[in-house]
Scaffold this active site. Structure first.
Site, PDB file in Angstrom:
ATOM      1  N   VAL A  63      39.245  14.024  -7.972  1.00  0.00           N
ATOM      2  CA  VAL A  63      38.125  13.565  -7.158  1.00  0.00           C
ATOM      3  C   VAL A  63      38.605  12.356  -6.377  1.00  0.00           C
ATOM      4  O   VAL A  63      39.303  11.488  -6.919  1.00  0.00           O
ATOM      5  CB  VAL A  63      36.914  13.174  -8.037  1.00  0.00           C
ATOM      6  CG1 VAL A  63      35.745  12.714  -7.155  1.00  0.00           C
ATOM      7  CG2 VAL A  63      36.482  14.331  -8.930  1.00  0.00           C
ATOM      8  N   CYS A  64      38.261  12.326  -5.095  1.00  0.00           N
ATOM      9  CA  CYS A  64      38.512  11.147  -4.276  1.00  0.00           C
ATOM     10  C   CYS A  64      40.020  10.821  -4.280  1.00  0.00           C
ATOM     11  O   CYS A  64      40.847  11.706  -4.089  1.00  0.00           O
ATOM     12  CB  CYS A  64      37.646  10.002  -4.801  1.00  0.00           C
ATOM     13  SG  CYS A  64      37.481   8.557  -3.749  1.00  0.00           S
ATOM     14  N   THR A  65      40.374   9.573  -4.544  1.00  0.00           N
ATOM     15  CA  THR A  65      41.771   9.164  -4.445  1.00  0.00           C
ATOM     16  C   THR A  65      42.609   9.529  -5.670  1.00  0.00           C
ATOM     17  O   THR A  65      43.784   9.167  -5.730  1.00  0.00           O
ATOM     18  CB  THR A  65      41.872   7.652  -4.173  1.00  0.00           C
ATOM     19  OG1 THR A  65      41.140   6.944  -5.185  1.00  0.00           O
ATOM     20  CG2 THR A  65      41.318   7.316  -2.795  1.00  0.00           C
TER      21      THR A  65
END
Length: 197
Positions: free
Chosen positions: A107-109
């Site tokens: 998720v995300c970074t």
């Protein structure tokens, strides 16, 4: 019945919703349907509380070292990923997971750590909009998908920023247990976004 484990990694500086959003989706499903044969565990280096990006403290269920074999690893994002991009031990651990875990997700970074470890080489992937350039810099062979909420490339799923992890987790339920389970879970957590702006 052998229970398959979905592990969500925790670390200092993890973005709260990156971990807790998928946890809500996946734990709702696995608790409602234990017959599907999955469990969700929060993993960390130690059992000490983890301080997330905005101050929420989270308690891991098990240490990384003592975790059962994983069927799915979910690597969240947050500012806490930045020091991990240059941590040889962490990157080696990620490469080890790639060799043994059937499905890696982020998720995300969290995808930046995968990129730094080399596991996204030549693959389509996404991340938070503010880190798309860094994703491409970490490994220019990555086919960056800036407009996708999540990118499913078989044994690897990346998702964009924060709330996209909920969408990705619902997609994961669909993949692992079918559309009916995913729809039931979505209704159960009353996830039907209607942004006010």
């Amino acid at each position: 019945m052998t229970v398959k484990t979905i592990g969500i990694l925790l670390f200092d500086g993890v973005e709260e919703l990156d971990a807790v959003g998928p946890w809500e989706v996946l734990s709702y499903w696995t608790l409602a349907h234990p017959e599907d044969g999955y469990e969700v565990r929060m993993l960390a280096e130690t059992l000490d509380p983890v301080r997330a990006a905005k101050g929420l403290r989270l308690l891991p269920d098990t240490t990384v070292a003592e975790a059962p074999p994983l069927e799915v690893l979910l690597y969240p994002g947050g500012q806490g990923t930045r020091p991990r991009l240059n941590d040889p031990a962490e990157l080696e651990w990620v490469r080890g997971q790639r060799a043994t875990v059937p499905l890696l997700t982020s998720v995300c970074t969290g995808s930046l750590v995968y990129a730094a470890a080399g596991v996204l080489a030549g693959r389509p992937a996404t991340t938070h909009w503010g880190s798309l350039d860094l994703l491409a810099e970490l490994d220019p062979s990555i086919r960056v998908r800036p407009d996708d909420r999540y990118v499913d490339d078989g044994d690897l799923i990346t998702s964009s920023g924060v709330s996209a992890g909920i969408d990705m987790a619902l997609h994961l339920v669909d993949r692992l247990a079918g559309r009916e389970r995913a729809l039931e879970t979505r209704r159960g957590i009353q996830y039907d976004p209607e942004p006010p702006v």
